[in-house]
Design a protein around this motif. Structure first.
Motif, PDB file in Angstrom:
ATOM      1  N   ASP A  29      34.011  64.187 -54.850  1.00  0.00           N
ATOM      2  CA  ASP A  29      34.748  63.839 -56.070  1.00  0.00           C
ATOM      3  C   ASP A  29      35.584  62.584 -55.864  1.00  0.00           C
ATOM      4  O   ASP A  29      35.837  61.841 -56.814  1.00  0.00           O
ATOM      5  CB  ASP A  29      35.680  64.981 -56.499  1.00  0.00           C
ATOM      6  CG  ASP A  29      34.946  66.171 -57.097  1.00  0.00           C
ATOM      7  OD1 ASP A  29      33.721  66.062 -57.360  1.00  0.00           O
ATOM      8  OD2 ASP A  29      35.593  67.217 -57.287  1.00  0.00           O
ATOM      9  N   ARG A  30      36.036  62.387 -54.646  1.00  0.00           N
ATOM     10  CA  ARG A  30      36.874  61.231 -54.331  1.00  0.00           C
ATOM     11  C   ARG A  30      36.073  60.068 -53.756  1.00  0.00           C
ATOM     12  O   ARG A  30      36.620  59.077 -53.305  1.00  0.00           O
ATOM     13  CB  ARG A  30      37.984  61.636 -53.360  1.00  0.00           C
ATOM     14  CG  ARG A  30      39.067  62.422 -54.099  1.00  0.00           C
ATOM     15  CD  ARG A  30      39.664  63.506 -53.261  1.00  0.00           C
ATOM     16  NE  ARG A  30      40.652  64.280 -53.995  1.00  0.00           N
ATOM     17  CZ  ARG A  30      40.360  65.254 -54.861  1.00  0.00           C
ATOM     18  NH1 ARG A  30      39.113  65.570 -55.112  1.00  0.00           N
ATOM     19  NH2 ARG A  30      41.301  65.927 -55.491  1.00  0.00           N
ATOM     20  N   ALA A  31      34.753  60.197 -53.777  1.00  0.00           N
ATOM     21  CA  ALA A  31      33.825  59.173 -53.282  1.00  0.00           C
ATOM     22  C   ALA A  31      34.142  58.771 -51.843  1.00  0.00           C
ATOM     23  O   ALA A  31      34.111  57.594 -51.496  1.00  0.00           O
ATOM     24  CB  ALA A  31      33.818  57.957 -54.211  1.00  0.00           C
ATOM     25  N   LEU A  32      34.434  59.765 -51.013  1.00  0.00           N
ATOM     26  CA  LEU A  32      34.713  59.513 -49.605  1.00  0.00           C
ATOM     27  C   LEU A  32      33.497  59.904 -48.772  1.00  0.00           C
ATOM     28  O   LEU A  32      32.873  60.939 -49.016  1.00  0.00           O
ATOM     29  CB  LEU A  32      35.904  60.345 -49.121  1.00  0.00           C
ATOM     30  CG  LEU A  32      37.280  60.013 -49.660  1.00  0.00           C
ATOM     31  CD1 LEU A  32      38.289  61.072 -49.230  1.00  0.00           C
ATOM     32  CD2 LEU A  32      37.714  58.645 -49.169  1.00  0.00           C
ATOM     33  N   SER A  33      33.190  59.097 -47.778  1.00  0.00           N
ATOM     34  CA  SER A  33      32.144  59.466 -46.826  1.00  0.00           C
ATOM     35  C   SER A  33      32.736  60.427 -45.803  1.00  0.00           C
ATOM     36  O   SER A  33      33.962  60.561 -45.697  1.00  0.00           O
ATOM     37  CB  SER A  33      31.606  58.217 -46.120  1.00  0.00           C
ATOM     38  OG  SER A  33      32.611  57.695 -45.261  1.00  0.00           O
ATOM     39  N   LEU A  34      31.875  61.080 -45.038  1.00  0.00           N
ATOM     40  CA  LEU A  34      32.362  61.931 -43.957  1.00  0.00           C
ATOM     41  C   LEU A  34      33.231  61.124 -43.000  1.00  0.00           C
ATOM     42  O   LEU A  34      34.280  61.585 -42.565  1.00  0.00           O
ATOM     43  CB  LEU A  34      31.188  62.542 -43.181  1.00  0.00           C
ATOM     44  CG  LEU A  34      30.588  63.822 -43.728  1.00  0.00           C
ATOM     45  CD1 LEU A  34      29.323  64.181 -42.960  1.00  0.00           C
ATOM     46  CD2 LEU A  34      31.570  64.959 -43.676  1.00  0.00           C
ATOM     47  N   SER A  35      32.796  59.914 -42.694  1.00  0.00           N
ATOM     48  CA  SER A  35      33.552  59.064 -41.767  1.00  0.00           C
ATOM     49  C   SER A  35      34.938  58.735 -42.302  1.00  0.00           C
ATOM     50  O   SER A  35      35.928  58.769 -41.564  1.00  0.00           O
ATOM     51  CB  SER A  35      32.797  57.757 -41.490  1.00  0.00           C
ATOM     52  OG  SER A  35      31.558  58.029 -40.874  1.00  0.00           O
ATOM     53  N   GLN A  36      35.020  58.412 -43.587  1.00  0.00           N
ATOM     54  CA  GLN A  36      36.313  58.071 -44.179  1.00  0.00           C
ATOM     55  C   GLN A  36      37.262  59.262 -44.159  1.00  0.00           C
ATOM     56  O   GLN A  36      38.431  59.128 -43.796  1.00  0.00           O
ATOM     57  CB  GLN A  36      36.121  57.574 -45.619  1.00  0.00           C
ATOM     58  CG  GLN A  36      35.466  56.222 -45.719  1.00  0.00           C
ATOM     59  CD  GLN A  36      35.054  55.888 -47.145  1.00  0.00           C
ATOM     60  OE1 GLN A  36      34.563  56.747 -47.887  1.00  0.00           O
ATOM     61  NE2 GLN A  36      35.256  54.637 -47.531  1.00  0.00           N
ATOM     62  N   LEU A  37      36.761  60.437 -44.555  1.00  0.00           N
ATOM     63  CA  LEU A  37      37.613  61.612 -44.553  1.00  0.00           C
ATOM     64  C   LEU A  37      38.025  61.976 -43.127  1.00  0.00           C
ATOM     65  O   LEU A  37      39.184  62.302 -42.882  1.00  0.00           O
ATOM     66  CB  LEU A  37      36.920  62.802 -45.220  1.00  0.00           C
ATOM     67  CG  LEU A  37      37.714  64.105 -45.221  1.00  0.00           C
ATOM     68  CD1 LEU A  37      39.082  63.923 -45.889  1.00  0.00           C
ATOM     69  CD2 LEU A  37      36.918  65.213 -45.897  1.00  0.00           C
ATOM     70  N   ALA A  38      37.091  61.889 -42.195  1.00  0.00           N
ATOM     71  CA  ALA A  38      37.403  62.206 -40.800  1.00  0.00           C
ATOM     72  C   ALA A  38      38.526  61.315 -40.285  1.00  0.00           C
ATOM     73  O   ALA A  38      39.474  61.785 -39.648  1.00  0.00           O
ATOM     74  CB  ALA A  38      36.152  62.050 -39.931  1.00  0.00           C
ATOM     75  N   GLU A  39      38.437  60.031 -40.587  1.00  0.00           N
ATOM     76  CA  GLU A  39      39.474  59.099 -40.142  1.00  0.00           C
ATOM     77  C   GLU A  39      40.819  59.422 -40.782  1.00  0.00           C
ATOM     78  O   GLU A  39      41.848  59.474 -40.124  1.00  0.00           O
ATOM     79  CB  GLU A  39      39.063  57.661 -40.466  1.00  0.00           C
ATOM     80  CG  GLU A  39      40.058  56.637 -39.959  1.00  0.00           C
ATOM     81  CD  GLU A  39      39.605  55.213 -40.256  1.00  0.00           C
ATOM     82  OE1 GLU A  39      40.483  54.384 -40.573  1.00  0.00           O
ATOM     83  OE2 GLU A  39      38.399  54.930 -40.174  1.00  0.00           O
ATOM     84  N   GLN A  40      40.816  59.660 -42.086  1.00  0.00           N
ATOM     85  CA  GLN A  40      42.068  59.943 -42.794  1.00  0.00           C
ATOM     86  C   GLN A  40      42.695  61.261 -42.357  1.00  0.00           C
ATOM     87  O   GLN A  40      43.913  61.392 -42.327  1.00  0.00           O
ATOM     88  CB  GLN A  40      41.823  59.952 -44.300  1.00  0.00           C
ATOM     89  CG  GLN A  40      41.522  58.586 -44.876  1.00  0.00           C
ATOM     90  CD  GLN A  40      41.208  58.648 -46.364  1.00  0.00           C
ATOM     91  OE1 GLN A  40      41.553  59.597 -47.052  1.00  0.00           O
ATOM     92  NE2 GLN A  40      40.544  57.614 -46.866  1.00  0.00           N
ATOM     93  N   ALA A  41      41.858  62.240 -42.018  1.00  0.00           N
ATOM     94  CA  ALA A  41      42.367  63.555 -41.633  1.00  0.00           C
ATOM     95  C   ALA A  41      42.614  63.668 -40.136  1.00  0.00           C
ATOM     96  O   ALA A  41      43.233  64.632 -39.684  1.00  0.00           O
ATOM     97  CB  ALA A  41      41.393  64.646 -42.079  1.00  0.00           C
ATOM     98  N   GLY A  42      42.100  62.695 -39.375  1.00  0.00           N
ATOM     99  CA  GLY A  42      42.294  62.734 -37.928  1.00  0.00           C
ATOM    100  C   GLY A  42      41.438  63.792 -37.237  1.00  0.00           C
ATOM    101  O   GLY A  42      41.856  64.387 -36.243  1.00  0.00           O
ATOM    102  N   VAL A  43      40.248  64.035 -37.784  1.00  0.00           N
ATOM    103  CA  VAL A  43      39.302  64.952 -37.152  1.00  0.00           C
ATOM    104  C   VAL A  43      37.983  64.219 -36.959  1.00  0.00           C
ATOM    105  O   VAL A  43      37.773  63.148 -37.525  1.00  0.00           O
ATOM    106  CB  VAL A  43      39.088  66.238 -37.998  1.00  0.00           C
ATOM    107  CG1 VAL A  43      40.384  67.018 -38.146  1.00  0.00           C
ATOM    108  CG2 VAL A  43      38.511  65.922 -39.355  1.00  0.00           C
ATOM    109  N   SER A  44      37.091  64.797 -36.175  1.00  0.00           N
ATOM    110  CA  SER A  44      35.825  64.109 -35.923  1.00  0.00           C
ATOM    111  C   SER A  44      34.861  64.283 -37.094  1.00  0.00           C
ATOM    112  O   SER A  44      34.891  65.294 -37.805  1.00  0.00           O
ATOM    113  CB  SER A  44      35.172  64.629 -34.640  1.00  0.00           C
ATOM    114  OG  SER A  44      34.616  65.912 -34.852  1.00  0.00           O
ATOM    115  N   LYS A  45      34.009  63.289 -37.258  1.00  0.00           N
ATOM    116  CA  LYS A  45      32.998  63.327 -38.307  1.00  0.00           C
ATOM    117  C   LYS A  45      32.053  64.507 -38.068  1.00  0.00           C
ATOM    118  O   LYS A  45      31.671  65.209 -39.004  1.00  0.00           O
ATOM    119  CB  LYS A  45      32.221  62.011 -38.311  1.00  0.00           C
ATOM    120  CG  LYS A  45      31.094  61.945 -39.306  1.00  0.00           C
ATOM    121  CD  LYS A  45      30.372  60.622 -39.215  1.00  0.00           C
ATOM    122  CE  LYS A  45      29.154  60.587 -40.094  1.00  0.00           C
ATOM    123  NZ  LYS A  45      28.423  59.319 -39.968  1.00  0.00           N
TER     124      LYS A  45
END
Length: 144
Positions: A29-45
């Motif tokens: 819904d937020r047009a985020l890739s797995l990589s983008q969310l992983a980086e923002q959340a501080g977890v691995s892809k």
């Protein structure tokens, strides 16, 4: 590649009803890739991918769930598929009680209204309560 439940030709292992399915939905819904969310959340892809795609994956810790929710701009309850329980109002303001009696409001509506505050204070007059209640009632059409 991300998978979507309900799309022909794609696995349906991670349903909308799972934590992983909800993470995927909010991420997309937020047009985020797995990589983008992983980086923002501080977890691995890889970890996010496992959460989204493996229904047998262990649930994330509360701390990890919080960081993912925060990165997505949602609550932990949203990710868990639970409703937040509002704190019970301890007191019904006199102006609200008077408005409720005039309008014969159901007690559930009175309790809902009693939780409303603007800039740290509840409305002070029957007219303000009427305005707020009318706005809420007329906005029901938006949800349909």
């Amino acid at each position: 590649m991300d998978t979507d439940p309900g799309i022909p030709g794609k696995p349906e292992d991670s349903s909308e009803g799972s934590v992983g399915g909800r993470i995927r939905r909010y991420r997309q819904d937020r047009a985020l890739s797995l990589s983008q969310l992983a980086e923002q959340a501080g977890v691995s892809k890889g970890y996010l991918s496992t959460l989204e795609n493996d229904p047998q994956a262990r649930r994330p810790s509360a701390e990890t769930l919080y960081t993912i929710a925060r990165a997505l701009g949602v609550t932990m309850s949203d990710l868990l598929g639970r409703k937040l329980l509002p704190a019970a109002a301890t007191e019904i303001p006199t102006s609200l009680r008077e408005f409720a009696e005039e309008e014969k409001l159901p007690e559930a509506d009175v309790r809902m209204l009693s939780a409303i505050q603007f800039r740290g204070e509840p409305p002070r007059t029957k007219e303000r309560w009427r305005y707020i209640y009318t706005a809420i009632r007329t906005s029901e059409a938006i949800d349909r």
